[in-house]
Design a protein around this motif. Structure first.
Motif, mmCIF file in Angstrom:
data_model
loop_
_atom_site.group_PDB
_atom_site.id
_atom_site.type_symbol
_atom_site.label_atom_id
_atom_site.label_comp_id
_atom_site.label_asym_id
_atom_site.label_seq_id
_atom_site.Cartn_x
_atom_site.Cartn_y
_atom_site.Cartn_z
ATOM 1 N N ARG A 100 -9.623 5.477 -9.606
ATOM 2 C CA ARG A 100 -10.183 4.352 -8.833
ATOM 3 C C ARG A 100 -9.087 3.322 -8.499
ATOM 4 O O ARG A 100 -9.059 2.766 -7.400
ATOM 5 C CB ARG A 100 -11.328 3.698 -9.587
ATOM 6 C CG ARG A 100 -12.572 4.558 -9.646
ATOM 7 C CD ARG A 100 -13.722 3.860 -10.369
ATOM 8 N NE ARG A 100 -14.849 4.724 -10.550
ATOM 9 C CZ ARG A 100 -15.777 4.980 -9.631
ATOM 10 N NH1 ARG A 100 -15.677 4.410 -8.439
ATOM 11 N NH2 ARG A 100 -16.787 5.789 -9.887
ATOM 12 N N LYS A 101 -8.193 3.090 -9.443
ATOM 13 C CA LYS A 101 -7.089 2.162 -9.197
ATOM 14 C C LYS A 101 -6.194 2.694 -8.075
ATOM 15 O O LYS A 101 -5.766 1.937 -7.197
ATOM 16 C CB LYS A 101 -6.271 1.960 -10.470
ATOM 17 C CG LYS A 101 -5.178 0.907 -10.324
ATOM 18 C CD LYS A 101 -4.583 0.541 -11.649
ATOM 19 C CE LYS A 101 -5.584 -0.351 -12.340
ATOM 20 N NZ LYS A 101 -5.080 -1.003 -13.533
ATOM 21 N N ALA A 102 -5.939 3.995 -8.089
ATOM 22 C CA ALA A 102 -5.121 4.602 -7.032
ATOM 23 C C ALA A 102 -5.772 4.408 -5.670
ATOM 24 O O ALA A 102 -5.097 4.078 -4.687
ATOM 25 C CB ALA A 102 -4.916 6.087 -7.314
ATOM 26 N N ALA A 103 -7.084 4.591 -5.607
ATOM 27 C CA ALA A 103 -7.796 4.429 -4.335
ATOM 28 C C ALA A 103 -7.649 3.010 -3.799
ATOM 29 O O ALA A 103 -7.535 2.803 -2.583
ATOM 30 C CB ALA A 103 -9.265 4.792 -4.508
ATOM 31 N N SER A 104 -7.599 2.038 -4.695
ATOM 32 C CA SER A 104 -7.466 0.646 -4.256
ATOM 33 C C SER A 104 -6.054 0.334 -3.752
ATOM 34 O O SER A 104 -5.855 -0.652 -3.039
ATOM 35 C CB SER A 104 -7.839 -0.315 -5.389
ATOM 36 O OG SER A 104 -6.837 -0.330 -6.390
ATOM 37 N N GLY A 161 -16.691 9.725 -5.087
ATOM 38 C CA GLY A 161 -16.707 9.666 -3.626
ATOM 39 C C GLY A 161 -15.348 9.378 -3.029
ATOM 40 O O GLY A 161 -15.228 9.069 -1.839
ATOM 41 N N ILE A 162 -14.305 9.491 -3.824
ATOM 42 C CA ILE A 162 -12.932 9.234 -3.359
ATOM 43 C C ILE A 162 -12.298 10.565 -2.962
ATOM 44 O O ILE A 162 -12.206 11.467 -3.798
ATOM 45 C CB ILE A 162 -12.090 8.560 -4.461
ATOM 46 C CG1 ILE A 162 -12.726 7.232 -4.892
ATOM 47 C CG2 ILE A 162 -10.651 8.358 -3.984
ATOM 48 C CD1 ILE A 162 -12.114 6.651 -6.160
ATOM 49 N N PRO A 163 -11.881 10.706 -1.713
ATOM 50 C CA PRO A 163 -11.251 11.968 -1.309
ATOM 51 C C PRO A 163 -9.881 12.145 -1.969
ATOM 52 O O PRO A 163 -9.113 11.190 -2.094
ATOM 53 C CB PRO A 163 -11.131 11.862 0.208
ATOM 54 C CG PRO A 163 -11.219 10.401 0.501
ATOM 55 C CD PRO A 163 -11.968 9.754 -0.623
ATOM 56 N N ALA A 164 -9.610 13.364 -2.380
ATOM 57 C CA ALA A 164 -8.319 13.676 -3.004
ATOM 58 C C ALA A 164 -8.096 15.181 -2.947
ATOM 59 O O ALA A 164 -9.031 15.953 -2.775
ATOM 60 C CB ALA A 164 -8.287 13.198 -4.450
ATOM 61 N N MET A 192 0.833 -1.181 0.000
ATOM 62 C CA MET A 192 0.000 0.000 0.000
ATOM 63 C C MET A 192 0.883 1.252 0.000
ATOM 64 O O MET A 192 1.990 1.218 0.512
ATOM 65 C CB MET A 192 -0.917 0.008 1.223
ATOM 66 C CG MET A 192 -1.872 -1.158 1.247
ATOM 67 S SD MET A 192 -2.848 -1.213 -0.236
ATOM 68 C CE MET A 192 -4.449 -1.413 0.393
ATOM 69 N N TYR A 193 0.330 2.317 -0.523
ATOM 70 C CA TYR A 193 1.104 3.549 -0.694
ATOM 71 C C TYR A 193 0.536 4.669 0.164
ATOM 72 O O TYR A 193 -0.670 4.777 0.343
ATOM 73 C CB TYR A 193 1.102 3.955 -2.166
ATOM 74 C CG TYR A 193 1.815 2.947 -3.035
ATOM 75 C CD1 TYR A 193 3.185 3.025 -3.224
ATOM 76 C CD2 TYR A 193 1.115 1.904 -3.627
ATOM 77 C CE1 TYR A 193 3.853 2.087 -3.999
ATOM 78 C CE2 TYR A 193 1.771 0.966 -4.412
ATOM 79 C CZ TYR A 193 3.131 1.064 -4.593
ATOM 80 O OH TYR A 193 3.789 0.133 -5.356
#
Length: 139
Positions: free
Chosen positions: A22-26, A75-78, A1-2
């Motif tokens: 979405r891939k980054a969130a995972s 819905g992904i915080p950034a 994980m990063y």
């Protein structure tokens, strides 16, 4: 994980950017942060006379608006970051300034001039000081 991921998004290919986001969130650590980055290219000086003065400013505002809508839609915080200049240089500079441990960017299927990966992705892979994930997209 990063811990900190810079996601480079090309506004003209926002669907690819959403998939990459979405891939980054995972891949993000539970206390990690995603930086959604768009690099607005500067207008070459030889074109400056023929281009409206506010073109680059409008492009930056448009990019920020679209990235904000992407955050709301997923819905992904950034955190949003808009920079100016050459895309590869801007992506690398953002990763270094933010002490990112991963850069994710999508790359189109290349043509013969940049066969293995896209030109921007190629430069980022060659010069980044952190890990780089190139998300291959068709189109």
């Amino acid at each position: 994980m990063y811990r900190k991921i810079v996601v480079a998004v090309e506004i003209g290919a926002l669907a690819n950017g959403e998939a990459t986001f979405r891939k980054a969130a995972s891949l993000l650590d539970s206390n990690g942060e995603i930086i959604l980055l768009n690099v607005v290219e500067d207008v070459p000086t030889y074109l400056g006379v023929d281009i409206p003065v506010d073109l680059v400013e409008n492009a930056a505002r448009d990019a920020e608006d679209k990235l904000q809508r992407l955050i709301v839609a997923t819905g992904i915080p950034a955190r949003i970051e808009i920079s100016h200049g050459r895309p590869a240089s801007g992506i690398i500079a953002s990763a270094e300034a933010n002490k990112a441990d991963l850069i994710i960017l999508s790359s189109h299927m290349p043509d013969f001039s940049n066969y293995f990966i896209g030109a921007t992705a190629d430069r980022v892979v060659r010069h980044a000081k952190c890990s780089v994930l190139v998300d291959r997209r068709k189109g």
